[in-house]
Motif scaffolding. Structure first.
Motif, PDB file in Angstrom:
ATOM      1  N   MET A   1       0.841  -1.209   0.000  1.00 50.40           N
ATOM      2  CA  MET A   1       0.000   0.000   0.000  1.00 50.40           C
ATOM      3  C   MET A   1       0.878   1.262   0.000  1.00 50.40           C
ATOM      4  N   THR A   2       0.606   2.150  -0.926  1.00 50.72           N
ATOM      5  CA  THR A   2       1.361   3.402  -0.979  1.00 50.72           C
ATOM      6  C   THR A   2       0.680   4.433  -0.086  1.00 50.72           C
ATOM      7  N   THR A   3       1.450   5.057   0.785  1.00 54.08           N
ATOM      8  CA  THR A   3       0.856   6.075   1.661  1.00 54.08           C
ATOM      9  C   THR A   3       0.796   7.423   0.938  1.00 54.08           C
ATOM     10  N   PHE A   4       0.046   8.361   1.543  1.00 56.10           N
ATOM     11  CA  PHE A   4      -0.017   9.712   0.978  1.00 56.10           C
ATOM     12  C   PHE A   4       1.384  10.310   0.866  1.00 56.10           C
ATOM     13  N   ILE A   5       2.167  10.184   1.939  1.00 60.27           N
ATOM     14  CA  ILE A   5       3.504  10.803   1.942  1.00 60.27           C
ATOM     15  C   ILE A   5       4.370  10.188   0.834  1.00 60.27           C
ATOM     16  N   GLU A   6       4.274   8.865   0.646  1.00 57.51           N
ATOM     17  CA  GLU A   6       5.064   8.231  -0.426  1.00 57.51           C
ATOM     18  C   GLU A   6       4.621   8.721  -1.802  1.00 57.51           C
ATOM     19  N   SER A   7       3.306   8.834  -2.019  1.00 55.51           N
ATOM     20  CA  SER A   7       2.814   9.337  -3.320  1.00 55.51           C
ATOM     21  C   SER A   7       3.288  10.755  -3.562  1.00 55.51           C
ATOM     22  N   LEU A   8       3.234  11.568  -2.502  1.00 56.48           N
ATOM     23  CA  LEU A   8       3.667  12.961  -2.623  1.00 56.48           C
ATOM     24  C   LEU A   8       5.145  13.022  -3.003  1.00 56.48           C
ATOM     25  N   GLN A   9       5.958  12.256  -2.294  1.00 59.48           N
ATOM     26  CA  GLN A   9       7.393  12.278  -2.580  1.00 59.48           C
ATOM     27  C   GLN A   9       7.684  11.811  -4.005  1.00 59.48           C
ATOM     28  N   ALA A  10       6.952  10.781  -4.442  1.00 64.24           N
ATOM     29  CA  ALA A  10       7.152  10.277  -5.806  1.00 64.24           C
ATOM     30  C   ALA A  10       6.735  11.333  -6.832  1.00 64.24           C
ATOM     31  N   ALA A  11       5.637  12.039  -6.568  1.00 58.65           N
ATOM     32  CA  ALA A  11       5.167  13.059  -7.520  1.00 58.65           C
ATOM     33  C   ALA A  11       6.100  14.266  -7.541  1.00 58.65           C
ATOM     34  N   TRP A  12       6.624  14.659  -6.375  1.00 60.54           N
ATOM     35  CA  TRP A  12       7.628  15.741  -6.342  1.00 60.54           C
ATOM     36  C   TRP A  12       8.744  15.425  -7.323  1.00 60.54           C
ATOM     37  N   GLN A  13       9.213  14.172  -7.247  1.00 64.12           N
ATOM     38  CA  GLN A  13      10.372  13.771  -8.023  1.00 64.12           C
ATOM     39  C   GLN A  13      10.023  13.571  -9.497  1.00 64.12           C
ATOM     40  N   ARG A  14       8.947  12.793  -9.751  1.00 64.20           N
ATOM     41  CA  ARG A  14       8.574  12.455 -11.128  1.00 64.20           C
ATOM     42  C   ARG A  14       8.285  13.697 -11.948  1.00 64.20           C
ATOM     43  N   ASN A  15       7.522  14.618 -11.366  1.00 64.95           N
ATOM     44  CA  ASN A  15       7.097  15.804 -12.112  1.00 64.95           C
ATOM     45  C   ASN A  15       7.996  17.012 -11.850  1.00 64.95           C
ATOM     46  N   ARG A  16       9.060  16.793 -11.059  1.00 63.31           N
ATOM     47  CA  ARG A  16       9.959  17.896 -10.675  1.00 63.31           C
ATOM     48  C   ARG A  16       9.149  19.125 -10.299  1.00 63.31           C
ATOM     49  N   SER A  17       8.171  18.924  -9.431  1.00 60.28           N
ATOM     50  CA  SER A  17       7.226  20.008  -9.164  1.00 60.28           C
ATOM     51  C   SER A  17       6.790  20.047  -7.713  1.00 60.28           C
ATOM     52  N   LEU A  18       6.745  21.274  -7.169  1.00 66.15           N
ATOM     53  CA  LEU A  18       6.186  21.501  -5.832  1.00 66.15           C
ATOM     54  C   LEU A  18       4.807  22.165  -5.935  1.00 66.15           C
ATOM     55  N   VAL A  19       4.234  22.186  -7.157  1.00 61.94           N
ATOM     56  CA  VAL A  19       2.961  22.897  -7.346  1.00 61.94           C
ATOM     57  C   VAL A  19       1.774  22.014  -6.987  1.00 61.94           C
ATOM     58  N   CYS A  20       0.866  22.593  -6.203  1.00 66.29           N
ATOM     59  CA  CYS A  20      -0.428  21.967  -5.906  1.00 66.29           C
ATOM     60  C   CYS A  20      -1.488  22.816  -6.605  1.00 66.29           C
ATOM     61  N   VAL A  21      -2.243  22.219  -7.504  1.00 66.36           N
ATOM     62  CA  VAL A  21      -3.321  22.978  -8.158  1.00 66.36           C
ATOM     63  C   VAL A  21      -4.586  22.848  -7.316  1.00 66.36           C
ATOM     64  N   GLY A  22      -5.090  23.986  -6.868  1.00 70.28           N
ATOM     65  CA  GLY A  22      -6.334  24.022  -6.085  1.00 70.28           C
ATOM     66  C   GLY A  22      -7.535  24.030  -7.012  1.00 70.28           C
ATOM     67  N   LEU A  23      -8.519  23.185  -6.701  1.00 70.74           N
ATOM     68  CA  LEU A  23      -9.708  23.066  -7.552  1.00 70.74           C
ATOM     69  C   LEU A  23     -10.875  23.730  -6.826  1.00 70.74           C
ATOM     70  N   ASP A  24     -11.075  25.009  -7.138  1.00 67.86           N
ATOM     71  CA  ASP A  24     -12.074  25.850  -6.465  1.00 67.86           C
ATOM     72  C   ASP A  24     -13.049  26.396  -7.520  1.00 67.86           C
ATOM     73  N   PRO A  25     -13.963  25.561  -8.038  1.00 65.58           N
ATOM     74  CA  PRO A  25     -14.827  26.026  -9.132  1.00 65.58           C
ATOM     75  C   PRO A  25     -15.824  27.095  -8.686  1.00 65.58           C
ATOM     76  N   GLU A  26     -15.904  28.145  -9.485  1.00 62.01           N
ATOM     77  CA  GLU A  26     -16.880  29.223  -9.245  1.00 62.01           C
ATOM     78  C   GLU A  26     -17.707  29.358 -10.518  1.00 62.01           C
ATOM     79  N   PRO A  27     -19.002  28.987 -10.456  1.00 62.69           N
ATOM     80  CA  PRO A  27     -19.816  28.964 -11.683  1.00 62.69           C
ATOM     81  C   PRO A  27     -19.756  30.260 -12.484  1.00 62.69           C
ATOM     82  N   ALA A  28     -19.716  31.412 -11.797  1.00 67.30           N
ATOM     83  CA  ALA A  28     -19.736  32.688 -12.525  1.00 67.30           C
ATOM     84  C   ALA A  28     -18.457  32.910 -13.323  1.00 67.30           C
ATOM     85  N   ARG A  29     -17.391  32.184 -12.995  1.00 71.10           N
ATOM     86  CA  ARG A  29     -16.115  32.406 -13.680  1.00 71.10           C
ATOM     87  C   ARG A  29     -15.793  31.315 -14.699  1.00 71.10           C
TER      88      ARG A  29
END
Ligand SMILES: O=C(O)c1cc(=O)[nH]c(=O)n1[C@@H]1O[C@H](COP(=O)(O)O)[C@@H](O)[C@H]1O
Length: 276
Positions: A1-29
């Motif tokens: 079982m992969t933990t959240f922390i392990e997935s995060l560390q793998a994604a940091w490395q794989r995508n060379r990225s510290l970006v978290c995209v926030g999904l905050d939908p606003e119908p008017a926009r």
């Protein structure tokens, strides 16, 4: 079982990225192409996810943006879509939970079983027992508010508690007492870099979720200067509106990708990059 922390560390490395995209939908926009679409919230967020998944370390849907619209079903399907189509990119449900133990059990089931989230944001104000059902889930992330990004953050979080501001007490308590499963993160706003540095000093290399870049005006260079961990990672730098609404036209997904790429590269310019 992969933990959240392990997935995060793998994604940091794989995508060379510290970006978290926030999904905050606003119908008017939402782009006009979604006018009259009953499933617009899901379709919009899905397109953003698919356009940016190889550039991020995680996604962070904000629950009120769905629940206020009665769109909990869209949120469930969105998280299922991320797991199915973008496997390995963890999902933080931004719900800021925290309540007496019996209620907290239900909040934990809501986040992890109903929504299938990998981590959830939590408010520590009620104390340890209010977070225990989350802390006990070693496979999931407990993302605990420490020094938030908003203008009133200091009203309570900066109050002196025995010679130290409350937010530093929270950091100490989480790092030294609540993190027995190694699954805790803290939230420290990008808008307060010197407090971010204080939190980093207290918690060592614990991952920090840093919202406040983009629409709230936080400075990327200051965040990296004050917040990166010893390995040049340790940060989940979150941006929602500046990415989601980079364009209101039909090119919204491509524009979101460009905005994510630009943020990733700006962050990486200020990082001690791991050699690979
Ligand atoms: O827990 C959070 O995610 C959070 C903590 C905080 O201190 N400040 C903060 O802005 N957030 C969330 O991060 C997102 C920021 O959105 P943008 O300002 O559009 O990037 C919102 O969904 C907020 O609810």
């Amino acid at each position: 079982m992969t933990t959240f922390i392990e997935s995060l560390q793998a994604a940091w490395q794989r995508n060379r990225s510290l970006v978290c995209v926030g999904l905050d939908p606003e119908p008017a926009r939402l782009p006009t192409r979604f006018a009259g679409d009953d499933d617009a919230v899901f379709a919009f967020c899905r397109d953003i996810v698919d356009a940016t998944a190889d550039l991020v370390c995680c996604f962070k849907p904000q629950i009120a943006h769905f629940a206020a619209l009665g769109a909990e079903g869209a949120l469930q399907r969105l998280i299922a879509h991320i797991h199915a189509r973008q496997p390995g990119v963890p999902v933080i449900l931004d719900a800021k939970r925290g309540d007496i133990g019996s209620t907290a059990e239900h909040y934990a089931r809501e986040a992890f079983e109903r929504y299938g989230a990998d981590a959830v944001t939590l408010n520590p104000y009620l104390g340890r027992d209010s977070l225990q059902p989350f802390l006990d889930r070693a496979d999931k992330g407990a993302v605990i508010l420490c020094r938030t990004s908003n203008p009133g953050a200091g009203d309570l979080q900066d109050l002196d508690v025995g010679g130290m501001p409350l937010y530093q007490r929270v950091a100490e308590r989480v790092a030294h007492e609540w993190n027995g499963n190694g699954n805790c993160l803290l939230v420290t706003g990008a808008t307060y870099p010197s407090q971010l540095a204080e939190v980093r000093r207290i918690v060592g290399d614990m991952p920090l979720l840093v919202p406040g870049i983009g629409a709230q005006g936080g400075d990327v260079e200051a965040v990296l200067g004050h917040g990166q961990a010893s390995d040049g990672a340790g940060l989940l730098i979150s941006s929602s509106r500046a990415i989601l609404y980079a364009s209101a036209a039909d090119d919204f997904a491509a524009a979101a990708r460009q905005a994510t790429l630009a943020l990733r590269d700006e962050i990486n310019r200020h990082r001690r990059m791991p050699t690979d």
